[in-house]
Design a protein around this motif. Structure first.
Motif, short mmCIF file in Angstrom:
data_model
loop_
_atom_site.label_atom_id
_atom_site.label_comp_id
_atom_site.label_asym_id
_atom_site.label_seq_id
_atom_site.Cartn_x
_atom_site.Cartn_y
_atom_site.Cartn_z
N ILE A 128 0.81 -1.22 -0.04
CA ILE A 128 0.03 0.12 0.01
C ILE A 128 0.87 1.11 -0.06
O ILE A 128 0.39 2.52 0.06
CB ILE A 128 -0.90 0.04 1.10
N HIS A 129 2.03 1.13 -0.02
CA HIS A 129 3.06 2.25 -0.10
C HIS A 129 4.12 2.00 -1.17
O HIS A 129 5.10 2.80 -0.96
CB HIS A 129 3.65 2.61 1.52
N SER A 130 3.83 1.37 -2.01
CA SER A 130 4.89 1.19 -2.99
C SER A 130 4.43 0.78 -4.55
O SER A 130 5.32 0.51 -5.41
CB SER A 130 5.61 -0.38 -2.68
N GLN A 131 3.52 1.46 -4.78
CA GLN A 131 2.77 1.33 -6.07
C GLN A 131 3.04 2.51 -7.05
O GLN A 131 3.94 3.25 -6.68
CB GLN A 131 1.22 1.34 -5.73
N MET A 132 2.89 2.27 -8.24
CA MET A 132 3.23 2.83 -9.34
C MET A 132 2.06 3.43 -9.90
O MET A 132 1.49 2.82 -11.18
CB MET A 132 4.25 2.52 -10.32
N PRO A 133 1.44 4.66 -9.53
CA PRO A 133 0.06 4.93 -9.98
C PRO A 133 0.12 5.67 -11.54
O PRO A 133 -1.09 6.26 -11.72
CB PRO A 133 -0.43 5.99 -9.05
N VAL A 134 1.08 5.61 -12.04
CA VAL A 134 1.07 6.34 -13.54
C VAL A 134 0.01 5.66 -14.33
O VAL A 134 -0.85 6.60 -15.07
CB VAL A 134 2.34 6.03 -14.24
#
Length: 321
Positions: A128-134
């Motif tokens: 929940i703190h490592s995503q890549m929301p591009v």
């Protein structure tokens, strides 16, 4: 000029733009008194005061609404959303308000708003703190997405983003903050322009942020096996500078796009679609190297295996026919 860390380049860009234009303000969670949880903004609160650099409550929704309101009433806000995972809470103000305002006012008014946000895996921060929301943002008209890989680009592209008259999301990969590099210019860089960081003749490797460094390491591994890889740093993901990639593909005839993000629905697929549309006659092979369509593991060995690192990139190139 001596080398500086990526985080210092970010801080210098903010400092210089705050000094240059009194309309620039900077706010977010723990960015002022604490200097940022990744130590990227120390000293700005002390230098510019609480009216221009200030901390906020933990409410991404409220922060983004305040930033939008500031931008349409004459200021040039820079907002830090501490982790990109929580940009979902910013979506209404960003997508339904900020990116539409220029269109709805028939081009009379812009929204000079920058959202800085930390992204990426490999730091043992969990799913929940490592995503890549591009990929969440790629389909939003009028939004620019900036993704630097080096201290020099971080500084130049952030300065350009702050001077842009419409919304920019500026992603900072958490595993890049401590890398060092020369920063020999105080001028902004052009948004939407890729950079060929290594020349080659046999295959084109394209990436952004941490992936650029992985591609460069992979290129060294490939060179030891007699394969010459060209490496392109996109620097901005919206707009995509596909022309630079097309020019490279005309030479190498093979392209692999490396994306830290799920294989399905990512920007790598969009880039390959553009390359195929404009350079199909030059293509012998094209593929994506991305993460699995699953959440990011917390276990260190599983997280490392999950990410498209140098060994995997080189192995995939060598395995292609």
């Amino acid at each position: 000029m001596p080398e500086i860390e990526f985080r210092e380049a970010i801080r210098d860009a903010l400092d210089e733009e705050l000094a240059r234009d009194e309309r620039v303000i900077f706010f977010g969670e723990d960015v002022a008194i604490a200097g940022g949880v990744f130590a990227a903004t120390p000293g700005l609160y002390e230098k510019y005061g609480a009216s221009r650099v200030f901390d906020t409550p933990i409410s991404e929704l409220a922060m983004t609404g305040a930033a939008y309101g500031a931008a349409v009433t004459g200021l040039r806000p820079v907002l830090e959303i501490m982790f990109g995972d929580f940009l979902a809470l910013s979506m209404d103000s960003l997508i339904n308000q900020a990116t539409k305002y220029h269109f709805l006012t028939e081009g009379r008014y812009g929204v000079p708003l920058v959202i800085r946000s930390v992204v990426g895996a490999g730091g043992r921060f969990g799913a929940i703190h490592s995503q890549m929301p591009v990929s969440w943002l790629m389909g939003i008209p009028a939004l620019k997405i900036v993704a630097p890989a080096t201290p020099a680009d971080a500084k130049g592209l952030l300065k350009a983003s702050i001077r842009d008259d419409n919304p920019v999301v500026f992603f900072e990969h958490k595993r890049l903050y401590s890398i060092r590099g020369d920063v020999d210019s105080d001028e902004p860089l052009e948004l939407g322009r890729a950079h060929v960081v290594r020349g080659g003749d046999d295959v084109t490797l394209v990436s952004a942020m941490k992936g650029v460094h992985d591609c460069l390491e992979a290129a060294d591994l490939l060179a030891a096996r007699g394969v010459s890889a060209e490496v392109i740093d996109l620097r901005t993901l919206r707009p995509l500078d596909f022309a630079t990639v097309v020019e490279s593909v005309a030479k190498t005839n093979r392209v692999a796009v490396v994306e830290e993000g799920p294989l399905t629905g990512g920007w790598a697929g969009e880039l390959l679609a553009l390359v195929t549309e404009h350079a199909l006659g030059d293509l012998d092979d094209a593929w994506r190297i991305a993460t699995a369509n699953s959440p990011i593991p917390y276990s260190p060995p599983l997280e490392d295996a999950f990410l498209p690192g140098p060994d995997r990139i080189a192995a995939e190139v060598l395995a292609r026919p």
